[in-house]
Scaffold this active site. Structure first.
Site, mmCIF file in Angstrom:
data_model
loop_
_atom_site.group_PDB
_atom_site.id
_atom_site.type_symbol
_atom_site.label_atom_id
_atom_site.label_comp_id
_atom_site.label_asym_id
_atom_site.label_seq_id
_atom_site.Cartn_x
_atom_site.Cartn_y
_atom_site.Cartn_z
ATOM 1 N N ASP A 133 -4.175 103.179 29.028
ATOM 2 C CA ASP A 133 -5.205 103.965 28.897
ATOM 3 C C ASP A 133 -5.092 104.903 30.112
ATOM 4 O OD1 ASP A 133 -6.353 102.798 26.754
ATOM 5 O OD2 ASP A 133 -8.119 102.062 27.958
ATOM 6 N N GLU A 185 -3.837 97.201 28.107
ATOM 7 C CA GLU A 185 -4.535 98.097 27.523
ATOM 8 C C GLU A 185 -5.069 98.981 28.457
ATOM 9 O OE1 GLU A 185 -5.821 100.549 25.311
ATOM 10 O OE2 GLU A 185 -5.890 98.814 24.272
ATOM 11 N N SER A 233 -5.987 102.680 20.354
ATOM 12 C CA SER A 233 -6.211 102.756 22.040
ATOM 13 C C SER A 233 -5.361 103.710 22.424
ATOM 14 C CB SER A 233 -5.768 101.333 22.537
ATOM 15 O OG SER A 233 -4.600 101.338 22.335
#
Length: 642
Positions: free
Chosen positions: A294, A290, A560
């Protein structure tokens, strides 16, 4: 719509194909963890006290003025020290709190913003301070050990007038990263998806040379093609002079990002990534991918921007501390996060022994986040949070997952911190593409649509057979908060809704029968989410690089991806306009409300699809917000002062 209304009251199967189990407070409350007894008296406990703001009404008015053209303080953002002097706790109040903590044996540290105090003490000291006893517990589902108060904690009366929230007394609750992988559906043939004419792009002079044009393998170059970012690049707007920050709960390998940018042929500023490990930092674990996403997405959209990664442990006060540090440092012009948890997991009914099942008062971190987000807004820092990947039923992904403890119902719920009025909630869409599974026919999504995998569910039920898969309720998070009231910027927005009636979270205990854990407020005039949506469906998703996850990954999606993309877009706007953008929400709602949709609009209306309850529409909707972006047009509005 009737079918959707019926679906919300059905039990949520714990054997869902895509759901995962959280060790959140709710699961533990419904199926109690094993109490391992009082924590050792000398066990170290960290607590963050978020202090009450001074003149909050004046602060909120000032924030509104910073993003309202023609106002006295338009674009006059404050420094951290100015915020501390005008709206943070007074020096006397801070001295009183620190003196009280010291008398109880706790050490403390004050953030420069005068908004938070980090305190450290033993379990015995912390328990005495908050008039409770700190116990250790073991989760029956995961075996994870954690500590939390054995009874409802009380903020000491001597400092209750200046302390708004205490974060970290429990480290039971964890947050979930909001990304998903496109499933293979067992052994069924799933031919490569293809882009429809509406979403197909070309590279070269008319497109972005780093784009792939392949659904499931899209890059940041494709994002630039879809959402009209390329005109900014052609003007030399690459994020120079801007800084983006990532708030995350896992550490990562920075080389993942540089590998991704290099592999897609994207030239970026060298040595641009800085890591700040808050409270010791996060671990290299299942969430590391994750963090890689990002950084790769935000830094790929804005290849000349600097990047700061604030990572903290995924428990206790880690998330609050990471945000507080990023905002107090006030280096980043924009900040995004792709982690969250159902808003209702904060409520007293699910956390405080003996609380009424209608008690939706905040017993968690909602207040703590809110105060920090207010500081960010007045400092001109734009904030973005993924709205979740569980459609209109945010608890499904957290409560569903391979255990034998029974079923929960699935009420309509939203994700936090995306539900806060002072952060921009990033929702998800599906781009046009063609698909087929097994021996079924080829079907197509003809226009950008609200992301909800009921379109795949319907395909399976029709062509493969019923009950083969259960995809409920995978899709872009959205709905109505039952804690935060409708903010001023949504009051005059067409499509804003109140919460639905008859929404309850019920645990169907296999031995004791149904137990109502929480009755949600009905017809609550709450903050609606999301605000903006971009492509998030893994079927029309992306590639990313994560060493922890084996290197190159494709068929990835989730909101996300959207939050860091908006973060990177903000860095471009920062360079283009010559100033920080500030809180997006009042500005984008004003632009949409006044100018609507059309050729020169900053937004594309998302009229099709649904997130299992809320439908797309040619206005605001709880699946895609006010729509997806035309970044070039948005830039023009912002540069003109609209």
């Amino acid at each position: 719509m009737f079918a959707k209304l019926q679906r919300k009251s059905l039990p949520l199967s714990l054997g869902l194909l895509l759901a995962g189990l959280s060790t959140g407070a709710l699961a533990a409350n419904a199926t109690p963890a094993v109490d391992a007894g009082a924590a050792p008296a000398n066990q170290t406990i960290q607590v963050t006290l978020v202090l009450k703001l001074r003149n909050q009404a004046a602060l909120e008015d000032y924030i509104k003025q910073t993003v309202t053209p023609g106002s006295a303080h338009f674009q006059q953002f404050l420094t951290t020290s100015q915020f501390a002097q005008q709206y943070g706790a007074t020096s006397d109040a801070i001295a009183r709190v620190q003196s009280y903590l010291q008398k109880q044996g706790l050490s403390s540290e004050v953030l420069p913003s005068n908004l938070a105090i980090r305190a450290t003490g033993t379990a015995a000291q912390v328990g005495a301070l908050f008039q409770t006893s700190i116990h250790n517990y073991v989760s029956r589902q995961s075996g994870r050990r954690f500590h939390k108060p054995a009874s409802a904690p009380q903020i000491p009366s001597a400092i209750a007038d200046v302390v708004d929230a205490a974060s970290g007394l429990s480290n039971e609750r964890t947050y979930r990263p909001h990304h998903l992988t496109a499933p293979s559906f067992a052994s069924l043939n799933h031919p490569p998806a293809k882009a429809d004419a509406l979403s197909a792009t070309t590279t070269g002079s008319s497109g972005n040379p780093t784009a792939s044009g392949v659904p499931g393998s899209y890059t940041v170059g494709d994002v630039a093609n879809f959402y009209d970012i390329n005109p900014l690049y052609k003007r030399g707007v690459l994020g120079k002079g801007a800084t983006v920050a990532i708030v995350t709960l896992s550490n990562f390998y920075p080389s993942d990002a540089t590998t991704y940018w290099s592999d897609i042929g994207l030239a970026t500023k060298p040595n641009r990534i800085k890591q700040v490990h808050v409270d010791g930092g996060g671990a290299i674990d299942d969430g590391s991918g994750e963090t890689s996403i990002d950084v790769e997405q935000s830094g790929g959209v804005a290849p000349d921007a600097n990047i700061i990664v604030y990572d903290a442990p995924n428990a206790g006060n880690g998330y609050v501390d990471a945000f507080a540090q990023a905002v107090s440092d006030n280096i980043a012009d924009s900040i995004s996060t792709s982690w969250g948890s159902p808003e209702i997991f904060n409520f007293a009914a699910l956390n405080v022994d003996g609380a009424s099942d209608t008690d939706t008062s905040d017993a968690g971190d909602l207040r703590a986040f809110h105060d920090i987000f207010l500081e960010a807004a007045v400092q001109g820092q734009s904030l973005f949070a993924a709205s979740g990947d569980s459609g209109a039923y945010d608890t499904v992904r957290d409560l569903g997952a391979g255990t034998d403890v029974g079923d929960y119902t699935a009420p309509l719920t939203v994700d936090s911190p995306a539900s806060d009025p002072y952060i921009t909630a990033a929702g998800g869409t599906t781009l046009p593409y063609s698909y087929a599974f097994g021996t079924g026919p080829t079907k197509s999504i003809k226009q950008e649509s609200v992301w909800g995998w009921d379109y795949i569910q319907n395909y399976f039920d029709t062509y493969i057979g019923p009950n083969v898969v259960d995809l409920f309720s995978t899709g872009g998070g959205g709905g109505v908060s039952v804690y935060w009231h409708t903010p001023f910027y949504q009051v005059f927005t067409n499509g804003i809704r109140v919460s639905e009636k008859n929404q309850s979270l019920v645990y169907n205990d296999p031995s004791a029968g149904p137990t109502t854990l929480l009755k949600l407020p009905s017809r609550f005039a709450g903050r609606n989410v999301p605000d903006i949506a971009l492509n998030a469906d893994p079927e029309t998703g992306y590639i990313f690089v994560s060493t922890y996850d084996g290197g190159l990954n494709s068929g990835e999606g989730g909101t996300s991806f959207v939050a860091p993309q908006l973060n990177g877009i903000t860095a471009l706007l920062r360079q283009s306009t010559g100033h920080r953008i500030g809180l997006w929400n009042p500005q984008v709602y004003a632009i949409q409300n006044v100018f609507g949709y059309g050729r020169f609009s900053a937004f594309n209306s998302v009229r099709a699809g649904d997130n299992w309850f809320y439908d797309g529409a040619p206005r605001y909707n709880q699946g895609a917000g006010i729509g997806s972006l035309d970044v070039s047009n948005l830039d023009a509005f912002l540069r003109s002062g609209f």
